[in-house]
Every structure is written in C-alpha cells, then in structure tokens.
Scaffold this motif. Structure first.
Motif, PDB file in Angstrom:
ATOM      1  N   SER A  89       4.663 -17.283  -4.913  1.00  0.00           N
ATOM      2  CA  SER A  89       3.797 -17.353  -3.727  1.00  0.00           C
ATOM      3  C   SER A  89       3.202 -15.983  -3.384  1.00  0.00           C
ATOM      4  O   SER A  89       2.557 -15.833  -2.363  1.00  0.00           O
ATOM      5  CB  SER A  89       4.577 -17.903  -2.531  1.00  0.00           C
ATOM      6  N   SER A  90       3.440 -14.970  -4.263  1.00  0.00           N
ATOM      7  CA  SER A  90       2.881 -13.645  -3.987  1.00  0.00           C
ATOM      8  C   SER A  90       2.675 -12.888  -5.299  1.00  0.00           C
ATOM      9  O   SER A  90       3.451 -12.017  -5.661  1.00  0.00           O
ATOM     10  CB  SER A  90       3.861 -12.900  -3.077  1.00  0.00           C
ATOM     11  N   ILE A  91       1.612 -13.248  -6.031  1.00  0.00           N
ATOM     12  CA  ILE A  91       1.277 -12.563  -7.287  1.00  0.00           C
ATOM     13  C   ILE A  91       0.196 -11.530  -6.948  1.00  0.00           C
ATOM     14  O   ILE A  91      -0.920 -11.884  -6.585  1.00  0.00           O
ATOM     15  CB  ILE A  91       0.797 -13.564  -8.355  1.00  0.00           C
ATOM     16  N   LEU A  92       0.575 -10.255  -7.025  1.00  0.00           N
ATOM     17  CA  LEU A  92      -0.310  -9.175  -6.582  1.00  0.00           C
ATOM     18  C   LEU A  92      -0.964  -8.504  -7.791  1.00  0.00           C
ATOM     19  O   LEU A  92      -0.269  -7.981  -8.661  1.00  0.00           O
ATOM     20  CB  LEU A  92       0.509  -8.141  -5.793  1.00  0.00           C
ATOM     21  N   VAL A  93      -2.297  -8.541  -7.864  1.00  0.00           N
ATOM     22  CA  VAL A  93      -3.016  -7.930  -8.987  1.00  0.00           C
ATOM     23  C   VAL A  93      -3.574  -6.574  -8.549  1.00  0.00           C
ATOM     24  O   VAL A  93      -4.339  -6.499  -7.594  1.00  0.00           O
ATOM     25  CB  VAL A  93      -4.170  -8.839  -9.464  1.00  0.00           C
TER      26      VAL A  93
ATOM     27  N   VAL B  29       1.178  -7.392 -10.915  1.00  0.00           N
ATOM     28  CA  VAL B  29       0.475  -7.408 -12.194  1.00  0.00           C
ATOM     29  C   VAL B  29      -0.492  -6.222 -12.161  1.00  0.00           C
ATOM     30  O   VAL B  29      -1.496  -6.253 -11.466  1.00  0.00           O
ATOM     31  CB  VAL B  29      -0.310  -8.737 -12.361  1.00  0.00           C
ATOM     32  N   ASP B  30      -0.145  -5.169 -12.884  1.00  0.00           N
ATOM     33  CA  ASP B  30      -0.923  -3.927 -12.831  1.00  0.00           C
ATOM     34  C   ASP B  30      -1.708  -3.796 -14.135  1.00  0.00           C
ATOM     35  O   ASP B  30      -1.141  -3.462 -15.173  1.00  0.00           O
ATOM     36  CB  ASP B  30       0.052  -2.756 -12.647  1.00  0.00           C
ATOM     37  N   VAL B  31      -2.999  -4.101 -14.081  1.00  0.00           N
ATOM     38  CA  VAL B  31      -3.830  -4.043 -15.287  1.00  0.00           C
ATOM     39  C   VAL B  31      -4.593  -2.724 -15.277  1.00  0.00           C
ATOM     40  O   VAL B  31      -5.498  -2.528 -14.469  1.00  0.00           O
ATOM     41  CB  VAL B  31      -4.818  -5.224 -15.353  1.00  0.00           C
ATOM     42  N   GLY B  32      -4.182  -1.827 -16.155  1.00  0.00           N
ATOM     43  CA  GLY B  32      -4.828  -0.519 -16.213  1.00  0.00           C
ATOM     44  C   GLY B  32      -5.873  -0.478 -17.310  1.00  0.00           C
ATOM     45  O   GLY B  32      -6.304  -1.512 -17.821  1.00  0.00           O
ATOM     46  N   ASP B  33      -6.260   0.734 -17.687  1.00  0.00           N
ATOM     47  CA  ASP B  33      -7.269   0.888 -18.726  1.00  0.00           C
ATOM     48  C   ASP B  33      -6.693   0.545 -20.098  1.00  0.00           C
ATOM     49  O   ASP B  33      -7.373  -0.013 -20.940  1.00  0.00           O
ATOM     50  CB  ASP B  33      -7.772   2.334 -18.721  1.00  0.00           C
ATOM     51  N   GLN B  34      -5.407   0.878 -20.301  1.00  0.00           N
ATOM     52  CA  GLN B  34      -4.838   0.716 -21.646  1.00  0.00           C
ATOM     53  C   GLN B  34      -3.539  -0.056 -21.698  1.00  0.00           C
ATOM     54  O   GLN B  34      -3.051  -0.370 -22.772  1.00  0.00           O
ATOM     55  CB  GLN B  34      -4.578   2.097 -22.242  1.00  0.00           C
ATOM     56  N   LYS B  35      -2.958  -0.320 -20.540  1.00  0.00           N
ATOM     57  CA  LYS B  35      -1.716  -1.107 -20.553  1.00  0.00           C
ATOM     58  C   LYS B  35      -1.691  -2.013 -19.342  1.00  0.00           C
ATOM     59  O   LYS B  35      -2.373  -1.767 -18.347  1.00  0.00           O
ATOM     60  CB  LYS B  35      -0.486  -0.189 -20.558  1.00  0.00           C
ATOM     61  N   THR B  36      -0.908  -3.058 -19.459  1.00  0.00           N
ATOM     62  CA  THR B  36      -0.748  -3.988 -18.348  1.00  0.00           C
ATOM     63  C   THR B  36       0.745  -4.089 -18.091  1.00  0.00           C
ATOM     64  O   THR B  36       1.502  -4.416 -19.005  1.00  0.00           O
ATOM     65  CB  THR B  36      -1.307  -5.372 -18.740  1.00  0.00           C
ATOM     66  N   SER B  37       1.191  -3.750 -16.874  1.00  0.00           N
ATOM     67  CA  SER B  37       2.626  -3.893 -16.632  1.00  0.00           C
ATOM     68  C   SER B  37       2.846  -4.931 -15.549  1.00  0.00           C
ATOM     69  O   SER B  37       2.088  -5.023 -14.582  1.00  0.00           O
ATOM     70  CB  SER B  37       3.279  -2.561 -16.290  1.00  0.00           C
ATOM     71  N   ILE B  38       3.891  -5.712 -15.757  1.00  0.00           N
ATOM     72  CA  ILE B  38       4.204  -6.821 -14.856  1.00  0.00           C
ATOM     73  C   ILE B  38       5.659  -6.682 -14.471  1.00  0.00           C
ATOM     74  O   ILE B  38       6.499  -6.364 -15.322  1.00  0.00           O
ATOM     75  CB  ILE B  38       3.975  -8.166 -15.574  1.00  0.00           C
ATOM     76  N   CYS B  39       5.941  -6.901 -13.195  1.00  0.00           N
ATOM     77  CA  CYS B  39       7.338  -6.832 -12.793  1.00  0.00           C
ATOM     78  C   CYS B  39       7.495  -7.428 -11.402  1.00  0.00           C
ATOM     79  O   CYS B  39       6.549  -7.453 -10.609  1.00  0.00           O
ATOM     80  CB  CYS B  39       7.768  -5.386 -12.900  1.00  0.00           C
TER      81      CYS B  39
ATOM     82  N   THR C 110      -5.730 -10.394  -4.825  1.00  0.00           N
ATOM     83  CA  THR C 110      -6.439  -9.407  -5.650  1.00  0.00           C
ATOM     84  C   THR C 110      -6.980  -8.239  -4.834  1.00  0.00           C
ATOM     85  O   THR C 110      -7.194  -7.163  -5.372  1.00  0.00           O
ATOM     86  CB  THR C 110      -7.615 -10.047  -6.412  1.00  0.00           C
ATOM     87  N   ARG C 111      -7.228  -8.444  -3.540  1.00  0.00           N
ATOM     88  CA  ARG C 111      -7.704  -7.324  -2.717  1.00  0.00           C
ATOM     89  C   ARG C 111      -6.986  -7.334  -1.380  1.00  0.00           C
ATOM     90  O   ARG C 111      -7.570  -7.707  -0.361  1.00  0.00           O
ATOM     91  CB  ARG C 111      -9.218  -7.427  -2.494  1.00  0.00           C
TER      92      ARG C 111
ATOM     93  N   ASP D  55      -9.450  -1.292  -2.419  1.00  0.00           N
ATOM     94  CA  ASP D  55      -9.761  -1.137  -3.842  1.00  0.00           C
ATOM     95  C   ASP D  55      -8.452  -1.252  -4.618  1.00  0.00           C
ATOM     96  O   ASP D  55      -7.538  -0.443  -4.433  1.00  0.00           O
ATOM     97  CB  ASP D  55     -10.383   0.252  -4.045  1.00  0.00           C
ATOM     98  N   PRO D  56      -8.328  -2.249  -5.522  1.00  0.00           N
ATOM     99  CA  PRO D  56      -7.051  -2.442  -6.233  1.00  0.00           C
ATOM    100  C   PRO D  56      -6.614  -1.238  -7.062  1.00  0.00           C
ATOM    101  O   PRO D  56      -5.439  -1.078  -7.363  1.00  0.00           O
ATOM    102  CB  PRO D  56      -7.305  -3.661  -7.134  1.00  0.00           C
ATOM    103  N   ARG D  57      -7.571  -0.356  -7.406  1.00  0.00           N
ATOM    104  CA  ARG D  57      -7.209   0.825  -8.208  1.00  0.00           C
ATOM    105  C   ARG D  57      -6.427   1.847  -7.400  1.00  0.00           C
ATOM    106  O   ARG D  57      -5.766   2.716  -7.962  1.00  0.00           O
ATOM    107  CB  ARG D  57      -8.476   1.491  -8.754  1.00  0.00           C
ATOM    108  N   LEU D  58      -6.546   1.767  -6.068  1.00  0.00           N
ATOM    109  CA  LEU D  58      -5.933   2.803  -5.216  1.00  0.00           C
ATOM    110  C   LEU D  58      -4.641   2.340  -4.560  1.00  0.00           C
ATOM    111  O   LEU D  58      -3.982   3.108  -3.866  1.00  0.00           O
ATOM    112  CB  LEU D  58      -6.919   3.216  -4.119  1.00  0.00           C
ATOM    113  N   ILE D  59      -4.268   1.061  -4.750  1.00  0.00           N
ATOM    114  CA  ILE D  59      -3.155   0.496  -3.972  1.00  0.00           C
ATOM    115  C   ILE D  59      -1.821   1.198  -4.257  1.00  0.00           C
ATOM    116  O   ILE D  59      -1.078   1.517  -3.340  1.00  0.00           O
ATOM    117  CB  ILE D  59      -3.062  -1.028  -4.201  1.00  0.00           C
TER     118      ILE D  59
END
Length: 594
Positions: free
Chosen positions: A503-507, A252-262, A544-545, A550-554
């Motif tokens: 069992s593995s939802i990665l934000v 679950v990648d929540v950015g500044d303007q879009k959120t993409s899930i896959c 989440t971490r 830092d989740p922004r750099l993963i």
C-alpha cells in the motif's frame, strides 16, 4: 581561539552547519541541511595528463561491458518482441487495443530529413584550458575538448566506487577524485572555505547494498582529509522515506545506472528485502538511441562514445519518452543540436512506438542487450575487517549454545527447502545473500558450535555450492522492475509488513520520471501480485511525486530531515573517535546493521 571554537560548537546543532552529500553515479547532490534545494553537479572530473602526447582516457557513459557479445543483438530483438506483445495486450483507456506502428513507417520520412541552420554559431564553447588547470569538475569537465590533454573520470559507477584496471581506476585514485570533486563543490558552490569545515558536520547517504571497505575509506577521507568534525552515514532508501514523509514504504530507487529496491519500516531497511539491479536510466537512453536508429534518426553523426552526444540523447529521452499507452500513432517532433565549433541546427523527427518501447526496457531488461554481466545483487554478510574484531562473525561465534540450538530447528527447515524454488530459497530465513551464514546454520543443525563444524564438511560444501549456483543463476538474471518489487516485498517477514509495503510503493530517483509511470507500474504490480494478497490488500498504491517534490531530490531531502531529528544526536561519529577507533564506530553508531 578556544572561545571561538566553543561559540561555533553551539551553532553546530543547527542544520546550517550540516552538509548533506548524496552521490549518484551521474550526479552529485550536496548542500547545507537548511538549503531548500541541493547543488546538483555532474559527478565527473577531468584531470590533466602528466605526459603530453599520451592518448586521453575517458570513462564510458552510455556504453558498458557486455553489449557487443554475439548474443547481444538477439537478446535485444527478443526483449523488444516481449515489449511489443505487452503493449498490444494492454488495452487503451477507451477499451481499444493499440495499433502497433512499425519503425519502417517513420524511417521513410526521417531518412529524407536535412537539418535547418538556426544560427551559424551554436554559442556553446569548449572549456577554456589555456591556463592548464590540473583538474576541472562537473559541467566544465563535460565540455573539455577531447583534443586537450585531459582524462575524464566518473568516480561512481552503478552506485559503487568505479574501481577498474584502466588509468585512474585504483581505489586510491577514485578516492582522490571524490575528494577533489567534493572539496571543489563545497568551496565554489557552498562557499565554505575548507579550513572552516572543522565547524561543520556531514551526512553521507550510501546505497542500501554497500561495500563496507569502500564506505570505510570514504568516511576516513571525509573526516581526516576533507576535515569535517563529525559524520553520520545512512542509507538512501531510509532517507527517501524521511524525505517523502512516509513511515514505511517499499522504496524503488531508479538511478542513472542502477535500480535499488528495499522495504523500509519505521526507519529500518529490511536486509532480506534489499535488491540491486544493474540497470537504470542510461540503459533506457541507449536503447532509445538503438530504436531511433532503426527509425532513421536524422542526426546521423550521433555516437555513444561522444559525451556531448550522450547528453543530447539523455535530453531526448527525457523529452520524448513516456509510459502512457493512450499516446499512440506517429507524431512529428523537433530537436536542436548545439555543439562547440558548429552551427546550431534544428532537426525534424517522426516517431511512433519508440517513445514507449525504450522505458519499457526497465520491465523487460533483455531489451538492453547486456550479456554475461552480473545483473542483480543481494546483501552479503560482512567479510570481516581486521580493525573490527567484534563484528557479526564474532557475535555469531559467541552466541550461547542455547541460542544456537533454538535457531537450529528453524534453520533446518530453511535448509531443507527444495532447491528448485528460487523465490523460496531467497526468502528463506535470512537467506537473501547470507552465504557466509550457512556454515554456522549447518554447524548448529548438527549440534555443533561454529568452531567444531569439522565433521559436517561434506554437506556444508555441497549445500554451499548449491546455494552459490542458485545465487549466481539469480544474479545473472535481469529481473524486470515489477518482478523485483514483488520479490522484495515477498522477502518481508510477516504478512502485515507485506500488506504495508503493497500500500506504499515509493518511486524515487531520476530514471523513471516518465509521464504515465504511476498508472503503468500500479497496473503491472496488481496483475502480478500473489492472488492471496490481492484479496488482503485494500489498496495498492504507487507514490511517484510525494508532496509534489522532484523524485531526484527526495533522498537528499531525507538526509536534511535527518540532520534535524532529536534522535540523530547519538548517531554522530566524531573525528577524534574515528581517529582512535576507526571502523568500529560505524558498527556502534550506524542507524543500520553494519
């Protein structure tokens, strides 16, 4: 010279000679694969006007299309009602329900606040443009005085190239902006002269739902204009799993303007599970501003059209907002404003539920008040490219009759689903966004090859229009983040894979970095899971971490990991191959189905 070239060639395999580029809508992350952290720069450019006296043009930041429609305000209010209902219905950890705080309680206090002067000068200056530089990048571009003759462009919007009808909005102009920003950062921050890039390779991270034409142009620019010797293109979500050390995850990648899930399994992103939502952190920031105004925000001159105010609001959101239901009641805070040519000011502000309501907009996106815009997108099949004759259309058309007839039975089932059920439609075999797949499916179902599907025109078009209607209904709907995660996992092929994903939802990304997010998302997923799965899945886990990163750099970190894997070596597309074969190389070498 030949010998020097050879010497450098042997060093290329070290990550030191690989540059990883991760382009966000708001932020560019770029660095050598061996760097601990990437360079992080606002992904913006200011370009000097050719003719003086022309009005300056500026791409919007927090403002977007669809906010000023007649229904926008009503939608916002309805969304907020749902948010308040959800806040009230979930008890705090001590078993007590939260007491709602009305905005009026804070308003009376905030309306009488006047700022204190901390310093007669804010010590913040506009960027010096007396030597008339043709362009400025990043932080310098953000601080260009609006009265100077510069246009401000953000070349990426909602994860895609910012192509539009206004000034600087052509594909050529946007690509030129990317080239200028990236070249500037490579030279200034990474201290690599452009002439040395022939010894370097590049790893480019792209969104999971991507525009093939745009990616082709960007690769072309990196290899032939900027001059990297080779490139690998890989998806953000897969890189996020590499960066966090997970073999499989629902990303679950929540950015500044879009959120993409896959859903990613062993380095492969499942095409059917990909979903992109057209909202992110900046929508939360804008909603927070709306809520602040209702509560009598004491900095009265704040404007969403002013980029320095946008920066301040972004900072206030990151400082004050949270998803922890145990934090309740009115609280007093303070913040400073430091703008060029103005004193540094200190404001007091009293806030209540606004800090929790704004981030909950991600789960109730009607709160964002966006009307008449495409809010969700799915992965479409390629439209074909004249340079790539052996694309998937060719492969589908040349499948053996036997393959087609064996598929036809399954396809008949997929097609005969009742149209009322959106989830079923979407998760039918290969159904997610594969509109152009349908004529083939129907042709095969009527014992036809692709070319001979003439007689079945009527049902094809009827079915296509039904499918298109369902798709557009789906795409105009703003799915909440939790529902979108459930939808993505539901699109996985087997129960085994679904179990792995739960069992593995990665934000990852910077848009959901709120205190309390892990427990909050976990609670919502468990409550909305299909009951059959609640029994099967031993533990639903939200990460989440990972490794305290830092989740922004993963995702960027995952690109750096990719540079060092042995299996990566056969994925490089070299400059001379691209020169000769073009986009066909992406089909040959990309680690995902191009």
């Amino acid at each position: 010279v030949e010998d020097i070239d050879q010497g450098c060639q042997t060093q290329i395999h070290s990550g030191n000679f690989v540059v990883v580029i991760h382009t966000g809508s708001r932020t560019l992350r770029i660095g050598r694969a061996t760097d601990t952290l990437p360079v992080t720069v606002p992904h913006v450019i200011a370009r000097r006007h050719k003719q003086s006296g022309q009005p300056c043009y500026e791409d919007a930041w927090l403002l977007r299309e669809g906010l000023n429609k007649p229904e926008s305000n009503e939608q916002r209010q309805n969304g907020l009602k749902m948010v308040d209902q959800a806040i009230w219905s979930k008890k705090m950890s001590n078993g007590v329900r939260r007491t709602p705080v009305s905005a009026d309680q804070a308003r009376a206090y905030n309306c009488q606040i006047r700022p204190a002067v901390l310093d007669s000068s804010s010590r913040v200056k506009w960027t010096n443009t007396t030597h008339h530089p043709p362009y400025l990048v990043g932080e310098e571009a953000l601080y260009v005085n609006p009265t100077d003759c510069y246009n401000i462009h953000w070349p990426v919007v909602r994860g895609q190239l910012n192509v539009h009808a206004g000034p600087g909005g052509s594909l050529t102009a946007v690509l030129a902006d990317l080239e200028t920003i990236w070249s500037h950062v490579i030279q200034k921050h990474l201290e690599i002269p452009l002439k040395d890039l022939k010894y370097y390779r590049c790893i480019l991270l792209v969104p999971d739902i991507y525009n093939r034409q745009h990616i082709k142009e960007v690769v072309n620019m990196l290899l032939l204009n900027i001059g990297f010797s080779a490139i690998i293109v890989h998806q953000e979500s897969v890189c996020a799993t590499f960066g966090s050390g997970l073999s499989s995850a629902c990303v679950v990648d929540v950015g500044d303007q879009k959120t993409s899930i896959c859903c990613v399994e062993d380095g492969v992103s499942h095409r059917n599970s990909r979903l992109c939502l057209a909202y992110g952190g900046s929508d939360v920031t804008r909603t927070f501003f709306w809520l602040l105004q209702r509560a009598g925000f004491p900095y009265r001159d704040c404007q969403l059209s002013n980029r320095l105010d946008c920066q301040l609001l972004q900072h206030l959101k990151e400082t004050f907002c949270h998803l922890d239901q145990d934090i309740s009641g009115l609280q007093d805070h303070e913040f400073q404003t430091r703008f060029p040519e103005a004193p540094a000011l200190l404001y007091q502000v009293r806030l209540g539920d606004e800090k929790l309501q704004a981030p909950m907009g991600l789960f109730y996106p009607t709160t964002f008040g966006i009307v008449g815009q495409k809010m969700s997108s799915l992965q479409f099949r390629s439209q074909g490219d004249s340079e790539d004759p052996h694309d998937e259309h060719y492969l589908l058309a040349t499948q053996s009759k036997q393959d087609q007839s064996s598929k036809s039975a399954a396809d008949r089932k997929a097609i005969s689903r009742p149209s009322g059920c959106l989830e079923g439609e979407m998760s039918s075999q290969g159904g997610t966004g594969d509109l152009s797949d349908l004529p083939r499916k129907l042709g095969a179902a009527h014992g036809e090859s692709l070319m001979g599907a003439g007689e079945v025109e009527e049902p094809v078009s009827a079915h296509l229009s039904r499918k298109t209607a369902i798709m557009s209904q789906f795409e105009s709907k703003a799915l909440g983040l939790d529902k979108a995660v459930l939808h993505s996992i539901d699109c996985c092929a087997s129960d085994e894979t679904k179990r792995k994903m739960y069992s593995s939802i990665l934000v990852v990304g910077g848009g959901l970095m709120f205190h309390g997010v892990q427990e909050f998302l976990l609670h919502r997923i468990i409550n909305k899971m299909p009951p059959s799965f609640r029994r099967l899945v031993d533990n639903v886990e939200v990460v989440t971490r990972p490794k305290d990163m830092d989740p922004r750099l993963i995702s960027w970190k995952g690109g750096a990991v990719l540079a060092c894997l042995d299996t990566t070596q056969e994925m490089w597309i070299h400059q001379r191959e691209w020169h000769r074969f073009g986009v066909r190389m992406l089909r040959e070498r990309a680690a995902f189905v191009w």
